[in-house]
Design a protein around this motif. Structure first.
Motif, PDB file in Angstrom:
ATOM      1  N   MET A   1     -22.418  33.393 -11.512  1.00  0.00           N
ATOM      2  CA  MET A   1     -23.059  32.497 -10.553  1.00  0.00           C
ATOM      3  C   MET A   1     -24.173  31.692 -11.216  1.00  0.00           C
ATOM      4  SD  MET A   1     -22.634  31.653  -7.547  1.00  0.00           S
ATOM      5  CE  MET A   1     -23.239  31.254  -5.981  1.00  0.00           C
ATOM      6  N   ARG A   2     -24.857  32.291 -12.184  1.00  0.00           N
ATOM      7  CA  ARG A   2     -25.942  31.582 -12.859  1.00  0.00           C
ATOM      8  C   ARG A   2     -25.402  30.346 -13.568  1.00  0.00           C
ATOM      9  NH1 ARG A   2     -28.800  35.458 -16.196  1.00  0.00           N
ATOM     10  NH2 ARG A   2     -27.141  35.223 -17.687  1.00  0.00           N
ATOM     11  N   LYS A   3     -24.226  30.423 -14.115  1.00  0.00           N
ATOM     12  CA  LYS A   3     -23.643  29.309 -14.844  1.00  0.00           C
ATOM     13  C   LYS A   3     -23.412  28.107 -13.921  1.00  0.00           C
ATOM     14  CE  LYS A   3     -20.292  28.249 -18.273  1.00  0.00           C
ATOM     15  NZ  LYS A   3     -21.075  27.621 -19.271  1.00  0.00           N
ATOM     16  N   ILE A   4     -22.944  28.353 -12.720  1.00  0.00           N
ATOM     17  CA  ILE A   4     -22.679  27.258 -11.780  1.00  0.00           C
ATOM     18  C   ILE A   4     -23.978  26.538 -11.421  1.00  0.00           C
ATOM     19  CG2 ILE A   4     -21.909  26.696  -9.444  1.00  0.00           C
ATOM     20  CD1 ILE A   4     -19.849  28.969  -9.745  1.00  0.00           C
ATOM     21  N   GLY A   5     -25.030  27.284 -11.132  1.00  0.00           N
ATOM     22  CA  GLY A   5     -26.315  26.662 -10.806  1.00  0.00           C
ATOM     23  C   GLY A   5     -26.853  25.840 -11.954  1.00  0.00           C
ATOM     24  N   THR A   6     -26.695  26.342 -13.178  1.00  0.00           N
ATOM     25  CA  THR A   6     -27.170  25.617 -14.350  1.00  0.00           C
ATOM     26  C   THR A   6     -26.381  24.334 -14.564  1.00  0.00           C
ATOM     27  OG1 THR A   6     -27.785  27.730 -15.332  1.00  0.00           O
ATOM     28  CG2 THR A   6     -27.688  25.858 -16.808  1.00  0.00           C
ATOM     29  N   ILE A   7     -25.072  24.396 -14.336  1.00  0.00           N
ATOM     30  CA  ILE A   7     -24.240  23.189 -14.470  1.00  0.00           C
ATOM     31  C   ILE A   7     -24.611  22.160 -13.409  1.00  0.00           C
ATOM     32  CG2 ILE A   7     -21.880  22.309 -14.238  1.00  0.00           C
ATOM     33  CD1 ILE A   7     -20.961  24.908 -15.630  1.00  0.00           C
ATOM     34  N   VAL A   8     -24.815  22.606 -12.170  1.00  0.00           N
ATOM     35  CA  VAL A   8     -25.225  21.691 -11.095  1.00  0.00           C
ATOM     36  C   VAL A   8     -26.561  21.043 -11.447  1.00  0.00           C
ATOM     37  CG1 VAL A   8     -25.962  21.576  -8.677  1.00  0.00           C
ATOM     38  CG2 VAL A   8     -23.898  22.829  -9.290  1.00  0.00           C
ATOM     39  N   LEU A   9     -27.489  21.834 -11.971  1.00  0.00           N
ATOM     40  CA  LEU A   9     -28.790  21.286 -12.374  1.00  0.00           C
ATOM     41  C   LEU A   9     -28.620  20.257 -13.493  1.00  0.00           C
ATOM     42  CD1 LEU A   9     -31.872  21.336 -12.140  1.00  0.00           C
ATOM     43  CD2 LEU A   9     -31.870  23.239 -13.772  1.00  0.00           C
ATOM     44  N   GLY A  10     -27.768  20.537 -14.470  1.00  0.00           N
ATOM     45  CA  GLY A  10     -27.526  19.592 -15.559  1.00  0.00           C
ATOM     46  C   GLY A  10     -26.903  18.296 -15.071  1.00  0.00           C
ATOM     47  N   VAL A  11     -25.941  18.395 -14.171  1.00  0.00           N
ATOM     48  CA  VAL A  11     -25.305  17.193 -13.610  1.00  0.00           C
ATOM     49  C   VAL A  11     -26.322  16.390 -12.808  1.00  0.00           C
ATOM     50  CG1 VAL A  11     -23.563  16.392 -11.954  1.00  0.00           C
ATOM     51  CG2 VAL A  11     -22.969  18.135 -13.642  1.00  0.00           C
ATOM     52  N   TYR A  12     -27.166  17.072 -12.042  1.00  0.00           N
ATOM     53  CA  TYR A  12     -28.196  16.381 -11.263  1.00  0.00           C
ATOM     54  C   TYR A  12     -29.188  15.677 -12.191  1.00  0.00           C
ATOM     55  CZ  TYR A  12     -31.403  15.503  -7.409  1.00  0.00           C
ATOM     56  OH  TYR A  12     -32.196  14.894  -6.474  1.00  0.00           O
ATOM     57  N   ASP A  13     -29.569  16.343 -13.276  1.00  0.00           N
ATOM     58  CA  ASP A  13     -30.465  15.720 -14.254  1.00  0.00           C
ATOM     59  C   ASP A  13     -29.827  14.472 -14.866  1.00  0.00           C
ATOM     60  OD1 ASP A  13     -32.493  17.575 -13.881  1.00  0.00           O
ATOM     61  OD2 ASP A  13     -31.807  18.863 -15.510  1.00  0.00           O
ATOM     62  N   LEU A  14     -28.533  14.547 -15.175  1.00  0.00           N
ATOM     63  CA  LEU A  14     -27.839  13.354 -15.706  1.00  0.00           C
ATOM     64  C   LEU A  14     -27.794  12.232 -14.676  1.00  0.00           C
ATOM     65  CD1 LEU A  14     -24.830  14.760 -17.762  1.00  0.00           C
ATOM     66  CD2 LEU A  14     -26.867  13.577 -18.604  1.00  0.00           C
ATOM     67  N   PHE A  15     -27.585  12.584 -13.421  1.00  0.00           N
ATOM     68  CA  PHE A  15     -27.600  11.600 -12.337  1.00  0.00           C
ATOM     69  C   PHE A  15     -28.961  10.902 -12.270  1.00  0.00           C
ATOM     70  CE2 PHE A  15     -28.850  10.987  -7.844  1.00  0.00           C
ATOM     71  CZ  PHE A  15     -27.988   9.947  -7.514  1.00  0.00           C
ATOM     72  N   LEU A  16     -30.034  11.692 -12.335  1.00  0.00           N
ATOM     73  CA  LEU A  16     -31.376  11.109 -12.299  1.00  0.00           C
ATOM     74  C   LEU A  16     -31.654  10.259 -13.531  1.00  0.00           C
ATOM     75  CD1 LEU A  16     -33.489  14.070 -10.878  1.00  0.00           C
ATOM     76  CD2 LEU A  16     -32.595  12.084  -9.672  1.00  0.00           C
ATOM     77  N   ALA A  17     -31.202  10.702 -14.696  1.00  0.00           N
ATOM     78  CA  ALA A  17     -31.391   9.936 -15.924  1.00  0.00           C
ATOM     79  C   ALA A  17     -30.671   8.597 -15.837  1.00  0.00           C
ATOM     80  CB  ALA A  17     -30.888  10.726 -17.131  1.00  0.00           C
ATOM     81  N   THR A  18     -29.449   8.619 -15.318  1.00  0.00           N
ATOM     82  CA  THR A  18     -28.684   7.382 -15.168  1.00  0.00           C
ATOM     83  C   THR A  18     -29.396   6.408 -14.234  1.00  0.00           C
ATOM     84  OG1 THR A  18     -26.633   8.611 -15.510  1.00  0.00           O
ATOM     85  CG2 THR A  18     -26.435   6.441 -14.510  1.00  0.00           C
ATOM     86  N   GLY A  19     -29.887   6.919 -13.119  1.00  0.00           N
ATOM     87  CA  GLY A  19     -30.616   6.069 -12.172  1.00  0.00           C
ATOM     88  C   GLY A  19     -31.890   5.494 -12.769  1.00  0.00           C
TER      89      GLY A  19
END
Length: 145
Positions: A1-19
């Motif tokens: 479960m920890r892996k999924i949360g970390t991946i979601v956080l990484g994708v969200y960070d990439l989304f914010l970086a792109t914006g």
């Protein structure tokens, strides 16, 4: 479960970086048809250390774009257990920036609400990954005896 949360956080960070990079480039180019094609507001120039969109654009790209890319990379690295920390720092910097903007200019804008939500979501995701990591660490420590 920890892996999924970390991946979601990484994708969200990439989304914010792109914006952040996209908005920063718009500020730098001040292309027609965007809000940044309008002159820099005099009321802002009086209260802030900027007189054009160039420096806020550079700051958006360097601080929020690059910072969130670094946070995302740390989230995707398997051996890095403190990916939540970089994301939490970026979320806090973003919220402090919003607070500074409100204090300096004395006004809120249409994007202030959604930006607050974006920063709070980043902090909450970081907190979730941290909490999940600590929970896993305690279980590992308990069973390693």
């Amino acid at each position: 479960m920890r892996k999924i949360g970390t991946i979601v956080l990484g994708v969200y960070d990439l989304f914010l970086a792109t914006g952040a990079i996209w908005l920063g480039v718009q500020m730098l180019t001040s292309s027609s048809g965007t809000i940044f094609s309008e002159p820099y507001p005099d009321s802002w120039a009086f209260n802030l250390p900027f007189d054009s969109w160039v420096m806020p654009g550079v700051l958006a790209i360097v601080i929020f774009g690059l910072g969130n890319i670094i946070a995302a990379v740390l989230s995707f690295k398997k051996e890095h257990n403190s990916s939540w920390y970089a994301s939490a720092v970026m979320g806090a910097v973003f919220l402090f920036g919003l607070a500074f903007q409100y204090i300096a200019v004395g006004e809120t804008y249409i994007v202030t609400g959604p930006f607050l939500i974006i920063g709070i979501v980043q902090l909450c995701l970081s907190g979730y990954v941290f909490w999940d990591y600590r929970k896993g660490f305690k279980l590992t420590k308990r069973y390693s005896k």
